[in-house]
Design an enzyme around this catalytic site. Structure first.
Site, PDB file in Angstrom:
ATOM      1  N   HIS A  57     -28.884  13.212 -52.979  1.00 34.26           N
ATOM      2  CA  HIS A  57     -29.171  14.649 -52.961  1.00 34.26           C
ATOM      3  C   HIS A  57     -27.882  15.437 -53.209  1.00 34.26           C
ATOM      4  CE1 HIS A  57     -30.338  18.628 -51.504  1.00 34.26           C
ATOM      5  NE2 HIS A  57     -29.398  18.559 -50.585  1.00 34.26           N
ATOM      6  N   ASP A  60     -18.221  32.083 -80.941  1.00 38.51           N
ATOM      7  CA  ASP A  60     -18.747  30.858 -80.324  1.00 38.51           C
ATOM      8  C   ASP A  60     -17.686  30.352 -79.366  1.00 38.51           C
ATOM      9  OD1 ASP A  60     -19.880  28.185 -79.827  1.00 38.51           O
ATOM     10  OD2 ASP A  60     -21.124  28.605 -81.587  1.00 38.51           O
ATOM     11  N   TRP A  69     -21.903  11.295 -50.120  1.00 36.38           N
ATOM     12  CA  TRP A  69     -21.366  11.688 -51.437  1.00 36.38           C
ATOM     13  C   TRP A  69     -19.854  11.576 -51.465  1.00 36.38           C
ATOM     14  CZ3 TRP A  69     -18.363  15.828 -53.446  1.00 36.38           C
ATOM     15  CH2 TRP A  69     -17.881  16.715 -52.495  1.00 36.38           C
ATOM     16  N   SER A  98     -17.317  14.938 -68.664  1.00 39.71           N
ATOM     17  CA  SER A  98     -18.083  16.098 -69.126  1.00 39.71           C
ATOM     18  C   SER A  98     -17.505  17.400 -68.566  1.00 39.71           C
ATOM     19  CB  SER A  98     -19.545  15.934 -68.702  1.00 39.71           C
ATOM     20  OG  SER A  98     -20.227  17.142 -68.831  1.00 39.71           O
ATOM     21  N   SER A  99     -17.220  17.422 -67.258  1.00 40.78           N
ATOM     22  CA  SER A  99     -16.697  18.664 -66.664  1.00 40.78           C
ATOM     23  C   SER A  99     -15.346  19.025 -67.232  1.00 40.78           C
ATOM     24  CB  SER A  99     -16.511  18.543 -65.152  1.00 40.78           C
ATOM     25  OG  SER A  99     -17.573  17.931 -64.560  1.00 40.78           O
ATOM     26  N   HIS A 131     -11.699  19.687 -51.784  1.00 40.18           N
ATOM     27  CA  HIS A 131     -11.660  21.082 -51.366  1.00 40.18           C
ATOM     28  C   HIS A 131     -11.626  22.058 -52.549  1.00 40.18           C
ATOM     29  CE1 HIS A 131     -12.253  24.007 -48.408  1.00 40.18           C
ATOM     30  NE2 HIS A 131     -11.475  24.768 -49.127  1.00 40.18           N
ATOM     31  N   GLU A 182     -12.909  21.496 -55.227  1.00 42.72           N
ATOM     32  CA  GLU A 182     -14.268  21.376 -55.755  1.00 42.72           C
ATOM     33  C   GLU A 182     -15.216  22.407 -55.139  1.00 42.72           C
ATOM     34  OE1 GLU A 182     -15.745  19.730 -58.125  1.00 42.72           O
ATOM     35  OE2 GLU A 182     -17.852  19.913 -57.564  1.00 42.72           O
ATOM     36  N   TYR A 228     -14.525  25.318 -54.283  1.00 36.78           N
ATOM     37  CA  TYR A 228     -14.296  26.617 -54.942  1.00 36.78           C
ATOM     38  C   TYR A 228     -14.751  26.589 -56.386  1.00 36.78           C
ATOM     39  CZ  TYR A 228     -12.338  27.843 -50.607  1.00 36.78           C
ATOM     40  OH  TYR A 228     -12.227  28.068 -49.263  1.00 36.78           O
ATOM     41  N   SER A 245     -19.957  39.856 -59.283  1.00 33.86           N
ATOM     42  CA  SER A 245     -19.136  40.991 -59.700  1.00 33.86           C
ATOM     43  C   SER A 245     -19.665  41.633 -60.977  1.00 33.86           C
ATOM     44  CB  SER A 245     -17.685  40.538 -59.895  1.00 33.86           C
ATOM     45  OG  SER A 245     -17.235  39.892 -58.735  1.00 33.86           O
ATOM     46  N   HIS A 250      -8.421  19.727 -43.599  1.00 32.24           N
ATOM     47  CA  HIS A 250      -9.336  20.270 -42.579  1.00 32.24           C
ATOM     48  C   HIS A 250     -10.690  19.566 -42.617  1.00 32.24           C
ATOM     49  CE1 HIS A 250     -10.647  23.594 -45.613  1.00 32.24           C
ATOM     50  NE2 HIS A 250     -11.484  22.595 -45.663  1.00 32.24           N
ATOM     51  N   HIS A 251     -10.929  18.756 -43.652  1.00 33.48           N
ATOM     52  CA  HIS A 251     -12.153  17.958 -43.688  1.00 33.48           C
ATOM     53  C   HIS A 251     -12.017  16.702 -42.843  1.00 33.48           C
ATOM     54  CE1 HIS A 251     -14.143  20.207 -46.935  1.00 33.48           C
ATOM     55  NE2 HIS A 251     -12.908  20.449 -47.341  1.00 33.48           N
ATOM     56  N   THR A 302     -10.974  36.043 -49.545  1.00 27.35           N
ATOM     57  CA  THR A 302     -12.436  36.077 -49.578  1.00 27.35           C
ATOM     58  C   THR A 302     -12.939  37.370 -48.966  1.00 27.35           C
ATOM     59  OG1 THR A 302     -12.320  33.690 -49.247  1.00 27.35           O
ATOM     60  CG2 THR A 302     -14.489  34.686 -49.124  1.00 27.35           C
ATOM     61  N   LYS A 307     -12.788  40.135 -51.393  1.00 29.12           N
ATOM     62  CA  LYS A 307     -13.898  40.147 -52.348  1.00 29.12           C
ATOM     63  C   LYS A 307     -15.155  40.741 -51.718  1.00 29.12           C
ATOM     64  CE  LYS A 307     -13.969  37.136 -55.647  1.00 29.12           C
ATOM     65  NZ  LYS A 307     -13.098  37.135 -56.797  1.00 29.12           N
ATOM     66  N   ARG A 320     -24.885  14.231 -38.338  1.00 30.99           N
ATOM     67  CA  ARG A 320     -25.365  14.201 -39.729  1.00 30.99           C
ATOM     68  C   ARG A 320     -25.763  12.792 -40.122  1.00 30.99           C
ATOM     69  NH1 ARG A 320     -20.454  15.905 -43.526  1.00 30.99           N
ATOM     70  NH2 ARG A 320     -22.045  15.803 -45.140  1.00 30.99           N
TER      71      ARG A 320
END
Lengths: 535, 179
Positions: free
Chosen positions: A78, A107, A143, A170-171, A254, A256, A258, A269, A303-304, A329, A332, A451
């Site tokens: 998932h 293009d 994951w 790809s990314s 991390h 990732e 963002y 925006s 922090h993870h 943040t 924003k 979890r």
């Protein structure tokens, strides 16, 4: 760019191939954007189905529907499918469609690379999904693929690694294309500080992708060689260390998060000024805040993993650096609210999603601050509180950002208006059921429900039942979305004009709806840049 | 615009991608260096016999060294310290003995991995000889004493009066694969 160069890059006069070949060989940014978006929608439903299997198992305590191994495969798959298959391709799809039209380019800069970066994805996800049918089952180690647990994956293991490699290729190619387009293809007069914020946030996202996706590729390659080539990067018996994997993974992981949210910030925006009928408040501060968030995302990864055993000085550093992200943040969120302040607001579907985004994403941001507090994190770590936190930033954050963007630009893509009534039905169902699903997870998490476990203690039963009901409601609401999109693409009778929204500004609204196959083959009038800038 | 400009940009970005892939691998030695400097993970140091003896014991101080053993999943040893703890003087060279017995009816190879807590103290725990320096083959059912010679550096901070030395035995028998 002169018109001769434009002709060189794009021959307007050829007939585009029809049928399957058009989509296989296309180098047109609009076609590729469409492919990305449909692909993402398919993945969204596959990943969503997996989420519903999880929620069905958790509807009641005890083991009733699936065995624990398959349950863990579902949580793992998932996440991988939603992150790499739904959210990231959707943003690349929006980038493909909108960035060239927003900066007045004919293009993307590298159209063939663009075709390739899309067509890798179906293969990557075919590999990943095929693991569901393999001996030993699909990957079930989460994951994050922590060593040594992930090394116990059965035959699926190399398929998992190679599919991650392909998604990464790809990314990265998509990111290279976005940067090459933005840096080289802007129409005369479109200076960097006149670019729409969606373009800005994507430029920053693309740099993040280039910086961290290769690190993930390295980490999973180390896993692969640890398993098959006798290396011992993460094996203590050979002098390695499993904690090292966590450091490398989160150095990717991390930034990732963002990558998953910055383009949504960009979409917001664009939408909020349109429906508040005011220019975006604090354009320059928005740009700088996005850059600050991107920079900070590189120095907060640990922090993870506060609970792995880290010196106090390390815990303090990562705690304070993490909390610092709340500052840009907050800038924003303040700017979005200030844009709405005393605006002539109307609440069409994109704006409903945008307002919900600002409120719910902020809730997710606050629970993130709670998690940043190291001593408190020891209690929250690996509980449903974390699940609640990241679903609040990803579902009403990234997913609502994408959905809002789709509603906002759909009339531009199709030339037809979607059903505003059913769009609003979709919004309200999503909004209500999202909170029904994820809000109770805060409570069970704080009370200690872990979890990634298919069973739970009896005292969590009621809240889990509520969450499961919410999940099914949210899932069904997305079928409404599918209906609205299908209707708008093929059946709607209501034509959209070029501007679509009364308060819309920006180059994309100066071309007809639907946007012709080729736009800005000759660059737009530079005077437009000043009148249309900072929508 | 020069039509080659996007290609040039793309090549630069490709070089950046390659560099970041390399950076991922560079994190491995970097991590080891950081662990060495900070004592993270309780990795213990090695010292030459002569250098260790040159320190001379500081008889005015005593430090308790406790021994902890464990066997990693998949291993099948009975693995214990001969004595649960020792009292040592910083600067003195001591020998501790561990006993391992292979409970499998076939030959296995083991690798012991040490770790010392507290983290701060691990920087001062040095070994001149250790069964953990090499792989240890065992015949079927073999029982063997495994010695370790160590010195606690005289510079051990005053507030540390106890060190815990832990060994974990990993099964690294070829073809069997480790855990």
């Amino acid at each position: 760019m002169s018109s001769t160069t434009a002709d060189l890059l794009h021959d307007d006069h050829h007939d585009k191939p029809r049928g399957l070949k058009r989509w296989l060989f296309t180098t047109n940014h609009k076609d590729i954007g469409t492919l990305y978006l449909w692909f993402s929608l398919v993945m969204f439903f596959i990943g969503g189905t997996m989420a519903l299997i999880i929620r069905t198992e958790l509807f009641q305590p005890g083991l009733q529907l699936v065995d624990p191994q398959f349950f863990n495969s579902m949580t793992t798959m998932h996440a991988l499918i939603m992150i790499f298959g739904a959210v990231m391709p959707a943003f690349v799809g929006l980038a493909n469609w909108m960035i060239p039209m927003m900066i007045g380019a004919p293009d993307m800069a590298l159209p063939r690379l663009n075709n390739w970066s899309f067509w890798i994805l179906p293969f990557a996800f075919a590999l990943l999904l095929s693991t569901l049918f393999m001996p030993g089952g699909a990957p079930a180690a989460g994951w994050t693929m922590y060593a040594p647990l992930v090394l116990q994956t059965g035959d699926a293991f190399p398929f998992l690694i190679f599919s991650i490699h392909l998604m990464g290729v790809s990314s990265v190619m998509g990111a290279i294309n976005v940067i090459a387009t933005i840096l080289n293809m802007r129409a005369p007069g479109m200076t960097l500080m006149r670019m729409p914020l969606f373009v800005w946030t994507w430029l920053i996202t693309a740099f993040l992708l280039i910086a961290v996706i290769p690190v993930l590729a390295g980490a999973v390659t180390m896993l692969l060689t640890d398993k098959y080539a006798g290396t011992a990067f993460f094996n203590p018996a050979g002098g390695g260390d499993p904690v090292l994997y966590q450091h490398i993974f989160w150095f990717f992981g991390h930034p990732e998060v963002y990558i998953l949210i910055l383009p949504a910030f960009g979409v917001m925006s664009q939408i909020i000024p349109t429906f508040a009928r005011k220019p975006l408040f604090g354009y320059a501060s928005m740009v700088y805040a996005s850059c600050a968030i991107a920079f900070l995302s590189f120095i907060v990864w640990a922090h993870h993993m506060f609970t792995v055993g880290m010196p106090l000085s390390g815990e303090l550093f990562f705690m304070l650096a993490t909390m610092m992200i709340a500052v840009p943040t907050g800038v924003k969120v303040f700017n979005w609210v200030a844009t709405m302040w005393r605006g002539s607001m109307t609440f069409e579907t994109p704006m409903l999603f945008a307002v919900a985004f600002v409120i719910l994403f902020t809730i997710g941001g606050f629970s993130g601050l709670m998690l940043a507090i190291t001593p408190a994190d020891f209690q929250y770590h690996d509980t449903y509180f974390v699940v609640a936190h990241f679903h609040y930033v990803l579902v009403p954050g990234a997913i609502f950002g994408i959905i809002a963007g789709v509603y906002y630009w759909l009339p531009k893509w199709t030339g037809r208006r979607y059903s505003e009534f059913w769009g609003k039905v979709h919004f309200w169902l999503s909004f209500v059921f999202l909170n029904v699903t994820f809000f109770p997870m805060h409570f069970v998490g704080l009370a200690g429900m872990p979890r990634r476990i298919p069973d739970y203690a009896l005292q969590f039963a009621e809240f889990n039942m509520v969450s499961s009901i919410g999940a099914f409601g949210f899932g069904l609401a997305q079928l409404v979305f599918l209906g609205v999109v299908v209707h708008a693409v093929w059946f709607s009778k209501e034509k959209a004009d070029a501007k679509v929204w009364e308060g819309a500004h920006g180059l994309e609204w100066t071309v007809p709806s639907p946007a012709p196959y080729h736009t800005f083959s000759t660059p737009p009038d530079p005077r437009l840049m000043t009148t249309e800038a900072h929508s | 615009m020069n039509p080659r400009a996007p290609v040039r940009t793309a090549l630069k970005l490709l070089a950046m991608t390659a560099a970041m892939f390399g950076f991922g691998y560079a994190l491995v030695p970097l991590y080891d260096v950081i662990c060495d400097i900070t004592g993270l993970n309780g990795k213990t140091g090695r010292i030459e016999q002569a250098a260790a003896e040159a320190q001379g014991p500081d008889t005015s101080r005593s430090v308790t060294v406790r021994f902890v053993t464990s066997v990693n999943a998949g291993g099948a040893w009975r693995f214990e310290p001969a004595v649960p703890s020792m009292t040592v003087h910083p600067g003195g060279v001591y020998q501790a003995v561990f006993v391992a017995e292979n409970t499998r009816p076939r030959a296995v190879v083991g690798q012991a991995v040490p770790s010392v807590v507290p983290r701060e103290g691990s920087l001062y725990f040095k070994k001149t000889e250790c069964f953990c320096f090499t792989r240890q083959p065992f015949a079927a059912g073999e029982r063997r004493e495994l010695p370790v010679r160590f010195v606690v550096d005289r510079r051990l901070p005053e507030h540390i009066d106890t060190l815990v030395l832990s060994y974990t035995f990993f099964d690294v028998t070829p073809d069997e694969g480790s855990s």
